[in-house]
Design an enzyme around this catalytic site. Structure first.
Site, PDB file in Angstrom:
ATOM      1  N   GLY A 153     -13.516  -8.695 -34.427  1.00 33.91           N
ATOM      2  CA  GLY A 153     -13.759 -10.100 -34.144  1.00 33.91           C
ATOM      3  C   GLY A 153     -12.475 -10.814 -33.766  1.00 33.91           C
ATOM      4  O   GLY A 153     -11.369 -10.300 -33.963  1.00 33.91           O
ATOM      5  N   CYS A 154     -12.630 -12.021 -33.208  1.00 34.80           N
ATOM      6  CA  CYS A 154     -11.472 -12.755 -32.710  1.00 34.80           C
ATOM      7  C   CYS A 154     -10.565 -13.235 -33.844  1.00 34.80           C
ATOM      8  O   CYS A 154      -9.344 -13.037 -33.798  1.00 34.80           O
ATOM      9  CB  CYS A 154     -11.918 -13.917 -31.837  1.00 34.80           C
ATOM     10  SG  CYS A 154     -13.197 -14.973 -32.567  1.00 34.80           S
ATOM     11  N   TYR A 155     -11.142 -13.851 -34.874  1.00 40.32           N
ATOM     12  CA  TYR A 155     -10.323 -14.254 -36.023  1.00 40.32           C
ATOM     13  C   TYR A 155      -9.673 -13.047 -36.716  1.00 40.32           C
ATOM     14  O   TYR A 155      -8.481 -13.095 -37.043  1.00 40.32           O
ATOM     15  CB  TYR A 155     -11.174 -15.018 -37.038  1.00 40.32           C
ATOM     16  CG  TYR A 155     -11.509 -16.448 -36.692  1.00 40.32           C
ATOM     17  CD1 TYR A 155     -10.514 -17.387 -36.417  1.00 40.32           C
ATOM     18  CD2 TYR A 155     -12.830 -16.888 -36.693  1.00 40.32           C
ATOM     19  CE1 TYR A 155     -10.823 -18.707 -36.138  1.00 40.32           C
ATOM     20  CE2 TYR A 155     -13.159 -18.213 -36.412  1.00 40.32           C
ATOM     21  CZ  TYR A 155     -12.155 -19.120 -36.138  1.00 40.32           C
ATOM     22  OH  TYR A 155     -12.469 -20.433 -35.861  1.00 40.32           O
ATOM     23  N   ALA A 158      -6.483 -11.855 -34.795  1.00 44.54           N
ATOM     24  CA  ALA A 158      -5.310 -12.721 -34.970  1.00 44.54           C
ATOM     25  C   ALA A 158      -4.743 -12.605 -36.379  1.00 44.54           C
ATOM     26  O   ALA A 158      -3.521 -12.576 -36.575  1.00 44.54           O
ATOM     27  CB  ALA A 158      -5.677 -14.169 -34.659  1.00 44.54           C
ATOM     28  N   GLU A 306      -3.896 -16.192 -29.803  1.00 52.22           N
ATOM     29  CA  GLU A 306      -4.546 -15.298 -28.844  1.00 52.22           C
ATOM     30  C   GLU A 306      -5.633 -16.076 -28.111  1.00 52.22           C
ATOM     31  O   GLU A 306      -6.065 -17.140 -28.570  1.00 52.22           O
ATOM     32  CB  GLU A 306      -5.187 -14.099 -29.556  1.00 52.22           C
ATOM     33  CG  GLU A 306      -6.377 -14.509 -30.412  1.00 52.22           C
ATOM     34  CD  GLU A 306      -7.018 -13.381 -31.195  1.00 52.22           C
ATOM     35  OE1 GLU A 306      -6.412 -12.317 -31.314  1.00 52.22           O
ATOM     36  OE2 GLU A 306      -8.137 -13.597 -31.698  1.00 52.22           O
TER      37      GLU A 306
END
Length: 334
Positions: A153-155, A158, A306
């Protein structure tokens, strides 16, 4: 040449995938697909996303079954809802395809993760056990051998890229959990219209406090407990994560810098700042995660940034493709 199918190509991550793969010299896009019930079925991708006019004027094919393409393609990208990926991935895998899944359907090998956070029981334990988590900078060797790559996932991307070098080097004081405050643009909620993620309705607010589904994903793969609070911001795309940690006694800023250097000096898609901290402006539209930090006494603040649709989704998926098939890691990305 890899014959490739993108399912969910009309969404924000899907169109970014299509853009990268269209210019990849080792990839042939066999078809772009959406669910049979999608209002986008039959339309040209370039009609929905005009920046692709004259570049990628392919129709969005209605997909009702994996069997439509399973024997025609080598690689499948699933930019689909979790439940859809859960059902489709095993069918493509059984046909011998290599699958890159951008949903959470195979990210954590824990049945309760899916019932507690995604609302469905997982029916494919065998593939959960075989799936490789596609955090590209840390899973290189496993990705090279995998048939199913679960793109993070995106979170979590990062957060983990910021913390993992510190955890691996044993620099953090275990008595204080890292505290991750992260803010995402509204594109993270997907293309489907909803009042709660409408640009005119969003200001800046936290959500999913102690309940966000990315929290257990971060902890499962980082291997340490964290406090994670996501925020939704009034901007289109990008994620900025500010993480506060406590260092073990005697650990210096030079030790932190060395840990990041050791982790990423040969990783072309993570950029570590020598001074200052990154911003969303520096990464939007680019496939990088940028990282900076500051130390005061035993306290450490790490900032990572990001593009949530790129390093947090589609460009990381293409990065994993490059690793999997032995292409240059930044092929078509830079």
């Amino acid at each position: 040449m890899l014959n490739t199918l993108i399912v969910g190509a009309s969404g924000y991550a899907g169109v970014e995938l299509a853009t990268y793969l269209n210019r990849h010299p080792q990839v042939n896009i066999t078809a772009l697909a959406v669910s049979a019930q999608s209002p986008d079925a039959g339309k040209l991708l370039s009609d929905l996303h005009p920046q692709l006019k004259g570049i990628l004027d392919m129709p969005l094919q209605p997909l009702s079954s994996a069997s439509q393409y399973a024997d025609k393609v080598d690689v499948v990208f699933l930019a689909t809802a979790h439940e859809v990926s859960h059902d489709l991935a095993p069918e493509f895998l059984a046909a011998g395809c290599v699958v890159f899944d951008l949903s959470a359907a195979f990210r954590v090998n824990d049945q309760s993760f899916f019932t507690d956070y995604y609302g469905f029981p997982h029916q494919h334990q065998d593939w959960l056990e075989k799936a490789v988590y596609g955090l590209a900078e840390w899973q290189h060797d496993k990705i090279k051998e995998a048939q199913l790559i679960a793109v993070p996932g995106c979170y979590p991307t990062a957060a983990q890229l910021a913390l993992k070098p510190l955890v691996e080097a044993g620099l953090l004081n275990d008595a204080q959990w890292p505290v991750i405050n992260a803010t995402s643009g509204v594109s993270g909620a997907g293309r489907k219209a909803a009042v709660g993620t409408s640009f005119c309705e969003v200001s800046l607010q936290p959500y999913g406090i102690f309940t966000h589904r990315h929290h257990p994903e971060i902890e499962a793969h980082l291997g340490v407990p964290v406090i994670f609070t996501p925020h939704l911001g009034n901007f289109p795309r990008g994620i900025l994560a500010t993480t506060t940690c406590r260092l073990k006694a005697g650990v210096t800023a030079d030790d932190v810098a060395e840990a990041f250097h050791n982790a990423y000096h040969d990783k072309p898609l993570v950029r570590v700042y020598d001074k200052g901290v990154p911003s969303i402006k520096g990464v939007v539209g680019l496939p990088f995660c940028d990282i900076g930090f500051a130390v005061k006494g035993e306290h450490l603040i790490v900032v990572s940034a990001e593009d949530n649709l790129l390093k947090g989704a589609s460009s990381q998926a293409v990065q994993c493709l490059n690793i999997r098939f032995g292409f240059p890691e930044t092929q078509s990305l830079i």
